[in-house]
Design a protein around this motif. Structure first.
Motif, PDB file in Angstrom:
ATOM      1  N   TYR A 175      32.387   7.417   7.134  1.00 27.27           N
ATOM      2  CA  TYR A 175      30.818   7.383   6.323  1.00 27.27           C
ATOM      3  C   TYR A 175      30.002   7.544   7.373  1.00 27.27           C
ATOM      4  CZ  TYR A 175      33.770   4.847   2.497  1.00 27.27           C
ATOM      5  OH  TYR A 175      34.505   4.195   1.869  1.00 27.27           O
ATOM      6  N   ARG A 199      24.642   6.176  -0.741  1.00 35.67           N
ATOM      7  CA  ARG A 199      24.018   6.412   0.480  1.00 35.67           C
ATOM      8  C   ARG A 199      23.626   4.723   0.993  1.00 35.67           C
ATOM      9  NH1 ARG A 199      19.608  10.583   2.137  1.00 35.67           N
ATOM     10  NH2 ARG A 199      21.395  11.805   1.469  1.00 35.67           N
ATOM     11  N   GLU A 200      23.048   3.920  -0.057  1.00 34.43           N
ATOM     12  CA  GLU A 200      22.879   2.350   0.515  1.00 34.43           C
ATOM     13  C   GLU A 200      24.201   1.874   0.629  1.00 34.43           C
ATOM     14  OE1 GLU A 200      20.869  -1.523  -1.648  1.00 34.43           O
ATOM     15  OE2 GLU A 200      20.916   0.530  -2.555  1.00 34.43           O
ATOM     16  N   ARG A 225      27.103  11.399   4.791  1.00 39.55           N
ATOM     17  CA  ARG A 225      25.816  11.779   4.159  1.00 39.55           C
ATOM     18  C   ARG A 225      25.901  13.149   3.860  1.00 39.55           C
ATOM     19  NH1 ARG A 225      20.726  10.098   7.579  1.00 39.55           N
ATOM     20  NH2 ARG A 225      21.581   7.913   7.007  1.00 39.55           N
TER      21      ARG A 225
END
Length: 378
Positions: free
Chosen positions: A360, A199-200, A365
């Protein structure tokens, strides 16, 4: 006369008494001595007590040795338990990749999180864990970049690790050639982006091109020789494609699982793979998820040599790097640039990056959350 007889009788009686006493003594010696309380012969009782004492002493020795072993085991567990747990977690991550889950990025377990927490006592250790990129430059001008995260299959474990790799590839240190490899302590060259950091990493700014390692590889003037072993998955596959020449060990596999997860590649996989192996082989790998082994990769032209293991792959890559060092200065770099420009990949790469970051932002997510939910049930 009578007095002499009496004297002789007394002597005979005395002799009889002496012989009787001697006989009693012999009988006493030969007869078994009986313990009144146990009814056991005294010699047998003595031997039994000796055996009991020996048994008790032996049991005491056994107890002492067991206690010593337990203490040694506790001490070993205290000093080496963390490493054993990390090896176990790493093996579990390898198993997850091998059974066809296909993510190609490190598993997330409570024990792995605990191990990570134990390594964050100082800022220096945090930075070392985040980067996991080792860079050396020798006197001949060979820069060796090693992805060093063996506990996680040499995965890129954070956005900082991605940036550190890009900086290492873009470094202006006078190197004439670059060798890119993964730590031999891991079974894999690079198992992609660590799941815990996905996620980062995918939240990074699209405009931050300095954080894209493959763009840094394309801009690097020095030729790059890759030495790969084990699995090259997703981001690891794209790093391999970014090399100007590639040496693979016999156990190398090239795996694309973007379709399995439901996201798009952004480091050149959709652009460069078809140019390297042909459109049909690229579709089989990326669309249908078929892994490509080392022999097929060499047959299709993706790699230029296949060696026995990781060490020999790196040795072959270093041999190729030394050949570049013996060339006229700047010659190999100029040819590299001419070939890159002739492929015309810059515009296609920019379009791939735009599509990937839009993907993305829109669905990554949710895709990762759904994928993690499915994976946790396996």
């Amino acid at each position: 006369r009578y007095g002499g007889r009496r004297a002789r009788r007394g002597d005979v009686q005395h002799d009889h008494a002496v012989h009787a006493a001697a006989a009693e003594r012999r009988a006493a010696v030969q007869a078994p001595r009986i313990d009144v309380r146990s009814g056991e012969s005294r010699d047998g009782a003595i031997r039994s007590r000796a055996r009991r004492d020996d048994d008790q002493s032996a049991r005491a020795d056994v107890r002492r040795r067991r206690a010593t072993r337990r203490g040694d085991r506790v001490e070993r567990d205290a000093t080496r338990g963390g490493r054993a747990r990390r090896r176990l977690d790493a093996s579990r991550g390898v198993a997850d990749e091998r059974v066809g889950i296909g993510i190609g990025i490190g598993v997330d377990t409570p024990r792995a999180r605990a191990d990570d927490a134990s390594r964050t006592s100082t800022r220096a250790r945090r930075e070392r864990r985040d980067a996991m990129i080792d860079v050396t430059l020798d006197a001949r001008g060979v820069r060796v970049i090693t992805i060093d995260n063996p506990a996680r299959g040499n995965a890129l474990a954070s956005a900082d690790a991605v940036r550190a790799l890009a900086r290492a590839l873009a470094r202006d240190d006078g190197a004439r050639v670059v060798v890119l490899c993964g730590s031999g302590a891991s079974r894999h060259f690079c198992s992609g982006i660590d799941l815990r950091a996905a996620r980062e990493v995918f939240a990074m700014d699209e405009r931050d091109v300095a954080s894209d390692p493959v763009l840094a590889m394309e801009a690097c003037e020095a030729p790059i020789v890759g030495a790969v072993h084990g699995d090259c998955v997703n981001a690891g596959f794209e790093l391999a494609l970014g090399c100007d020449a590639l040496v693979a060990s016999e156990d190398a596999r090239f795996v694309d699982t973007h379709a399995t997860i439901g996201i798009l590649p952004s480091w050149g996989l959709s652009v460069k793979l078809s140019r390297s192996v042909g459109a049909n082989a690229a579709r089989a790998c990326s669309v249908f998820g078929r892994a490509m082994d080392a022999r097929r990769a060499e047959a299709l032209g993706l790699t230029c040599a296949t060696t026995k293991d990781a060490a020999s792959a790196k040795a072959k890559a270093m041999e190729m790097a030394m050949a570049v060092c013996e060339m006229a200065p700047g010659g190999a770099s100029a040819i590299k640039r001419a070939i890159h420009d002739g492929l015309g990949v810059d515009e296609a790469r920019a379009a791939e990056r735009r599509r990937a970051f839009a993907n993305y932002r829109a669905v990554a997510r949710e895709k990762f959350a759904a994928f993690n939910a499915r994976r946790s049930k396996l």
